[in-house]
Write an enzyme that holds these catalytic residues in place. Structure first.
Site, PDB file in Angstrom:
ATOM      1  N   GLU A  51      10.995   5.044  -3.514  1.00 33.82           N
ATOM      2  CA  GLU A  51      10.952   3.590  -2.803  1.00 33.82           C
ATOM      3  C   GLU A  51       9.238   3.549  -2.283  1.00 33.82           C
ATOM      4  OE1 GLU A  51      13.158   1.986  -0.612  1.00 33.82           O
ATOM      5  OE2 GLU A  51      13.611   4.054   0.380  1.00 33.82           O
TER       6      GLU A  51
ATOM      7  N   ASP B 198       8.486  -0.583   8.158  1.00 30.25           N
ATOM      8  CA  ASP B 198       7.669  -0.265   6.890  1.00 30.25           C
ATOM      9  C   ASP B 198       6.325  -0.740   7.280  1.00 30.25           C
ATOM     10  OD1 ASP B 198       9.965  -0.350   5.466  1.00 30.25           O
ATOM     11  OD2 ASP B 198      10.185  -2.835   5.510  1.00 30.25           O
TER      12      ASP B 198
END
Length: 538
Positions: free
Chosen positions: A187, A15
């Site tokens: 997302e 991430d």
């Protein structure tokens, strides 16, 4: 020509949130249940990266006691505006079943090295929050919306709401500005502005083998957003070395070049990623009609052209840690709880790491475990410890750890009949086992030496009584269950290796570790295994 070799952050570094401030580049990555929270790497040339700091170092900023496996810190977002660093992060408390408890916070600092502020609570409507700084000084939070209801799209869209710096809270209406593309599972939103357009970059397809980066744009911050007709701009195809590519962030260099940082993974066996999700970079450009494109096409590349910046090499990490410093080096992490004198000490026995035994390897609360990321599948690790157990509930040694369900542990303990013994514990999918037919009796002495060799998915343990002559209690344990993909519910971290101590009787029996050595031997076996796996999947 200077090149960037991917992954630039090998091992568990998912991430990535990439940021440039002047001539300095930073990447912040998720840390999940490992403490301290959020790793921040620094570079001056985007080729060489060094672990710089952790912003979340106090329980007041991040209380993970009792957090689930693969809970904790999800998808941080690092940004900068008007002399201040902003870090947004999620603390995930639950994620199984219909519900996800996802609390979003903000901390700030004048300096990347801190000190970082106490957290400001933002919301809990979903995860992957990101802060956009508008040109007029206003600030806007975006995060995905989680919908738990039956028959709905759980990934319900991207929420937009204004953040008030003065009031230190979100204000005004919440708008759902983007419900995603046909890829679904929308997302990881980030907003960027260029040439009058707001660009919304998201991750879609799920953080597995269908992961992708998609882009939409609008002339208004709140939309409507037009989807890039050539989405996804980045995704992995079968046969790519870098799989699971997605969840990206964008940066422009001071020389006008564009790059995205994205997560990826390298399966070693049967689509099992033992190193977890890693960070890679791809060079980008803008098309004539104003869309972001990855140079060379949407597939991730293992080598790309570096930006035209002055080379800035960083010192190599010392493979040997003799615990003579007053604090642990940045590569060491603990599970869920901060380093504190009640369970860890570098001073009670000088030049040693003392671990005071606490709860079991299954505990979500207080484990005495200090470990580091496995960044290669061809490594050798070694330690020496002084440990004098007098009860079978006391254990200490060398552990390869994924989570409470999956670990392999070379440990010393006490047996009522044999006295001090050495054995190997394996937990696979939560099933406990002891791998030696008979545990090995150990003589009474001060130090015992433990070593392990990882060769692809195969793990071999060694022990020694003098640090010179080594015996092999067990070889070639299949360690591939220490992977993101080897569980019913997808996992998000990666394999760690380190030292631990347990005292299930509650007396906190100490184990004193004299040193720890982590050496990458060669990446030949790792590359061969991954190449074979890639060929098999094609």
């Amino acid at each position: 020509m200077l090149t960037i070799t991917n992954p630039v952050l090998p091992g568990y570094h998912p991430d990535p949130s990439m940021l440039r401030v002047g001539e300095d580049y930073y990447i912040a990555t998720s840390t999940f249940e490992w403490f301290p929270g959020v790793q921040i790497y620094h570079s001056r040339d985007m080729v060489n990266w060094k672990l710089q700091t952790y912003p979340l170092t106090r329980s007041s900023q991040l209380d993970m006691t009792g957090n689930i496996d693969s809970g904790g810190v999800w998808a941080p977002c690092l940004s900068y505006d008007d002399g201040l660093f902003y870090l947004i992060y999620t603390d995930v408390k639950s994620r199984a079943g219909s519900f996800k408890d996802t609390h979003n916070y903000l901390v700030t600092a004048d300096d990347i090295n801190g000190p970082w502020s106490e957290p400001v609570y933002l919301n809990s409507s979903g995860f992957d929050p990101s802060l956009y700084h508008e040109e007029d000084g206003s600030k806007w939070l975006v995060n995905m919306i989680w919908d738990h209801r039956k028959g709905t799209n759980s990934f319900a869209g991207i929420a937009l709401q204004e953040y008030s710096v003065e009031e230190k809270r979100l204000v005004g209406p919440v708008e759902n500005i983007f419900k995603g593309t046909e890829l679904g599972l929308t997302e990881a939103p980030h907003i960027y502005k260029r040439n009058g357009y707001y660009y919304l970059m998201t991750a879609e397809g799920g953080t597995g083998y269908n992961h992708a980066v998609t882009v939409a744009r609008s002339e208004n911050l709140s939309g409507p957003y037009e989807v890039d007709p050539h989405n996804p701009i980045l995704t992995s195809s079968e046969g790519d070395v870098l799989q699971k590519s997605g969840h990206a962030s964008l940066v422009e260099t001071q020389t006008g070049e564009w790059y995205i940082a994205h997560l990826c993974a390298r399966p070693v066996k049967e689509k099992k990623c033992m190193l977890g999700r890693e960070t890679a970079l791809q060079k980008c450009y803008w098309s004539e009609d104003g869309w972001l494109r990855v140079e060379g096409g949407p597939q991730p590349q293992t080598e790309i052209k570096a930006p035209g910046l002055t080379p800035a090499p960083v010192p190599e990490e010392d493979p040997h840690d003799d615990f003579t410093d007053s604090s642990l080096n940045l590569h060491w992490n603990s599970l869920r709880i901060p380093f504190s004198e009640d369970w860890l000490s570098l001073t009670e026995r000088p030049d040693h790491l003392r671990l005071k035994g606490q709860e079991s390897m299954s505990s979500l609360h207080r484990q005495s475990l200090v470990a580091r990321r496995l960044e290669s599948l061809d490594v050798e690790v070694e330690t020496s410890l002084d440990f004098q157990p007098d009860h079978f509930q006391q254990m200490a040694g060398l552990i390869f750890y994924y989570d409470t369900n999956d670990y392999i542990y070379l440990r010393i303990t006490h047996d009522e009949n044999a006295g001090k013994v050495l054995g190997v514990i394996q937990s696979k999918h939560g099933q406990y086992d002891e791998l030696l037919n008979e545990e090995i009796p150990l003589p009474d002495q001060s130090y015992y030496y433990l070593k392990a060799r990882m060769d692809g998915e195969w793990l071999t343990f060694f022990y020694s009584l003098d640090g010179r002559t080594w015996e092999t209690p067990i070889s070639e344990i299949d360690a591939s269950h220490l992977s993101d993909d080897d569980a019913d519910l997808i996992r998000f971290t990666g394999t760690f290796v380190g030292m631990c101590a347990q005292d299930l009787s509650g007396t906190k029996k100490p184990a004193d570790f004299d040193y720890f050595t982590y050496k990458q031997i060669s990446n030949t076996a790792q590359k061969a295994a991954m190449a074979e796996n890639t060929s098999r999947n094609t």
